[in-house]
Enzyme design. Structure first.
Site, mmCIF file in Angstrom:
data_model
loop_
_atom_site.group_PDB
_atom_site.id
_atom_site.type_symbol
_atom_site.label_atom_id
_atom_site.label_comp_id
_atom_site.label_asym_id
_atom_site.label_seq_id
_atom_site.Cartn_x
_atom_site.Cartn_y
_atom_site.Cartn_z
ATOM 1 N N CYS A 226 0.815 -1.223 0.000
ATOM 2 C CA CYS A 226 0.000 0.000 0.000
ATOM 3 C C CYS A 226 0.844 1.267 0.000
ATOM 4 O O CYS A 226 0.309 2.380 0.024
ATOM 5 C CB CYS A 226 -0.957 -0.019 1.181
ATOM 6 S SG CYS A 226 -1.997 -1.476 1.134
ATOM 7 N N HIS B 284 -2.124 7.893 6.374
ATOM 8 C CA HIS B 284 -2.569 6.673 5.687
ATOM 9 C C HIS B 284 -4.001 6.371 6.147
ATOM 10 O O HIS B 284 -4.865 6.129 5.336
ATOM 11 C CB HIS B 284 -1.615 5.533 6.032
ATOM 12 C CG HIS B 284 -1.843 4.285 5.247
ATOM 13 N ND1 HIS B 284 -1.922 4.266 3.877
ATOM 14 C CD2 HIS B 284 -2.006 2.982 5.650
ATOM 15 C CE1 HIS B 284 -2.122 3.024 3.459
ATOM 16 N NE2 HIS B 284 -2.188 2.228 4.516
ATOM 17 N N HIS C 144 -9.917 2.200 0.616
ATOM 18 C CA HIS C 144 -8.483 1.940 0.511
ATOM 19 C C HIS C 144 -8.210 1.427 -0.901
ATOM 20 O O HIS C 144 -8.565 0.296 -1.243
ATOM 21 C CB HIS C 144 -8.052 0.915 1.554
ATOM 22 C CG HIS C 144 -6.560 0.800 1.689
ATOM 23 N ND1 HIS C 144 -5.694 1.288 0.737
ATOM 24 C CD2 HIS C 144 -5.785 0.256 2.661
ATOM 25 C CE1 HIS C 144 -4.450 1.051 1.109
ATOM 26 N NE2 HIS C 144 -4.479 0.430 2.280
#
Lengths: 164, 408
Positions: free
Chosen positions: B151, B280, B315
């Site tokens: 990620c 994040h 996400h």
């Protein structure tokens, strides 16, 4: 742990003593996953149609960069990591760049290719299980080759040589 | 440090995207201004294989090659917006860096099920093939790379693009992040019990997981001296590994703090000069707590205004770093602080300047973008507004950047 990570750990293990010469945050990892994580992907996804179901453990390894995670945990490496997919990733260029720019004092540069039997059948490609790793030092004598644990050194090393 | 001064890093000349907010950058801008969540029910992700069907789905047609569709849509907008500028750059000096974790994983699902799957869709199972085809389609004959760093991929891809420019290998680089919603990925996070069935709530007291999303997001990076005045620029970056656990972040946030420190050093900035942090912020218990710990270790009690955007579009994995950097660039360009969509009650002990709602921020100059990923990877990117900004000291206290009029 999937086969790609296992092979990477085996290929890098002979470097363990040398890695101790460098601070943990000054070691970089540049990884080429020639076939990405497709073999693990196929193994994970085959679980959706079986009684055992999908495996959370396998899912973790459906990221090619899980190799970086395993290597960094095993050798306590906290420096930068870079993972690319494919046979022509500029691994040596990027490793050298990390050293030249001062971002790292040493770089583990590894190339791993795993094409499992089910994936080979699925994609109609030959099977493969290969890992090769090099340790590059900022002020070292040059490339050091480590191949004690390679499964098929010729193919991967030829790939790397072509990029030097 | 042997690197060039921050002035030598890359400029963000243009961008394009497709995500849950819509098919253009304007839809993201509008959602940011309205603090609107675009998470919604997608019936195809119903139980028992999936933990939830609330996801961040982009408005796209069903396809056997969604990775291509998303990436090409984003690139089309990004390249189209700066077409005149790009025409002045030789094709051999235009590079492309692709960021993806799963490329066109749709093809694997189709092949396994014996469903129709075109040769190109099958080809794009491999990230390097997808990158090569995108480069050919958009006329990038310079260096082509693909990055798969979980990620953190998007931030690493932006850094790689900036490095190609800094090294003199390219004058412009198309950085494109893509990952699509798939049964493969949503089932995977479901097996890990990592999804919030109600939709993610980053930094919330009741957060209990992430929301899967999909996006194509593209940024045109340009050699700074070729960029128009006032263009947002990359001023620093840092990367690190926790060396701790494959799926859980180091609780103390030491790895992320290391990446932030490196970014600040490279940008020659003191922590107090950072105006806004885009975290994040997955909405999982451990990630958000770890980020808070990392920020406290760098900024102490003076953590700048901060927030996270995954409550807006989910996400988006390999696209996340690029998509969220576009949001930060919009904030710098139009001088506002984004909110944190779906945040209701901030977790006790988290930084107090957590932005619940967006607000104007004249004087906004330095933004820190963070991402973390499986395997313990951390990335930090600093962006700078190089145009004229109102001097913060002359602004009324209530509107001064980094000092919210109210906590949320």
């Amino acid at each position: 742990m999937d086969l790609a990570s296992q092979l990477a750990l085996l290929a890098v293990e002979p470097m363990a003593a040398q890695l101790g010469n460098f601070a943990a945050d000054r070691i970089g990892l540049v990884i080429g996953a020639v076939a990405g994580s497709l073999s693990t992907d196929a193994a994970y996804w085959s679980g959706h149609a079986t009684a055992g179901g999908l495996s959370p453990t396998l899912f973790i390894y459906t990221l090619p960069s899980s190799i970086i995670g395993e290597l960094s945990i095993r050798h306590k490496i906290t420096g930068p990591g870079l993972c690319s997919v494919g046979a022509n990733a500029p691994l040596l260029d990027e490793s050298a760049a990390l050293l030249r720019s001062g971002e790292a004092d040493a770089v583990i540069c590894a190339n791993i290719q795993v094409i499992s039997t089910p994936l080979a059948a699925l994609l109609q490609q030959p099977e493969a299980a290969v890992a090769h790793a090099l340790l590059l030092e900022r002020h070292g004598p040059g490339l050091r080759e480590w191949h004690q644990n390679d499964r098929d050194i010729k193919q991967v090393f030829a790939t790397l040589r072509a990029q030097i | 440090m042997r690197e060039a001064t921050p002035a030598a890093y890359a400029a963000l000349a243009g961008w394009g995207l497709i995500c849950a907010t819509g098919k253009t950058a304007a839809t993201l801008h509008a959602a940011l201004q309205a603090n609107r969540s675009a998470l919604a029910v997608a019936p195809r992700f119903s139980a028992p294989l999936f933990q939830t069907n609330i996801v961040g789905a982009a408005p796209r047609e069903e396809s056997d090659d969604p990775a291509w569709e998303l990436a090409a849509t984003a690139l089309q907008e990004a390249v189209g917006g700066v077409a005149r500028l790009l025409r002045t750059i030789p094709a051999a000096r235009l590079g492309l860096v692709l960021s993806t974790t799963k490329a066109n994983i749709e093809a694997l699902e189709r092949i396994s099920a014996g469903r129709p799957c075109s040769a190109s869709a099958r080809h794009h199972l491999r990230a390097e093939a997808l990158a090569a085809d995108l480069a050919a389609e958009f006329g990038a004959r310079g260096p082509v790379q693909n990055i798969s760093n979980a990620c953190v991929s998007g931030l690493v891809a932006l850094v790689q693009g900036a490095k190609l420019i800094q090294r003199g290998t390219a004058d412009a680089v198309l950085v494109v992040g893509v990952d699509h919603l798939s049964a493969f990925v949503v089932s995977g996070f479901s097996t890990l019990k990592a999804i919030d069935p109600r939709g993610c709530r980053p930094f919330d007291r009741h957060r209990c997981g992430l929301s899967p999303g999909e996006a194509g997001a593209a940024i045109v990076l340009l050699r700074p001296d070729l960029a128009p005045a006032g263009t947002v620029r990359i001023s620093g970056w840092g990367a690190s590994n926790d060396a701790n656990h494959m799926t859980g972040p180091a609780r103390d946030g030491a790895g992320l703090a290391q990446a932030i420190r490196l970014a600040l050093t490279r940008a020659q900035l003191a922590p107090a000069q950072v105006d806004y942090i885009n975290a994040h912020g997955t909405g999982t218990a451990y990630n958000d707590a770890m980020e808070s710990a990392a920020l406290r270790s760098i900024f102490g009690t003076e953590v700048p205004a901060m927030g996270g955007l995954k409550g807006m579009f989910g996400h988006t994995l390999g696209a996340a770093g690029v998509l969220e950097t576009i949001a930060c660039a919009m904030a710098l360009q139009d001088q506002f602080l984004p909110g944190t969509p779906r945040l209701e009650q901030a977790e006790t002990g988290f930084p107090s300047r957590l932005m619940k709602q967006p607000r104007p921020a004249p004087g906004l100059k330095h933004v820190l973008k963070l991402n973390t990923g499986f395997g313990g990877m951390n990335g930090a990117l600093l962006l700078e507004q190089t145009g004229k900004v109102a001097p913060a000291a002359s602004l009324p206290e209530a509107t001064r950047c980094g000092r919210p009029a109210s906590a949320f």
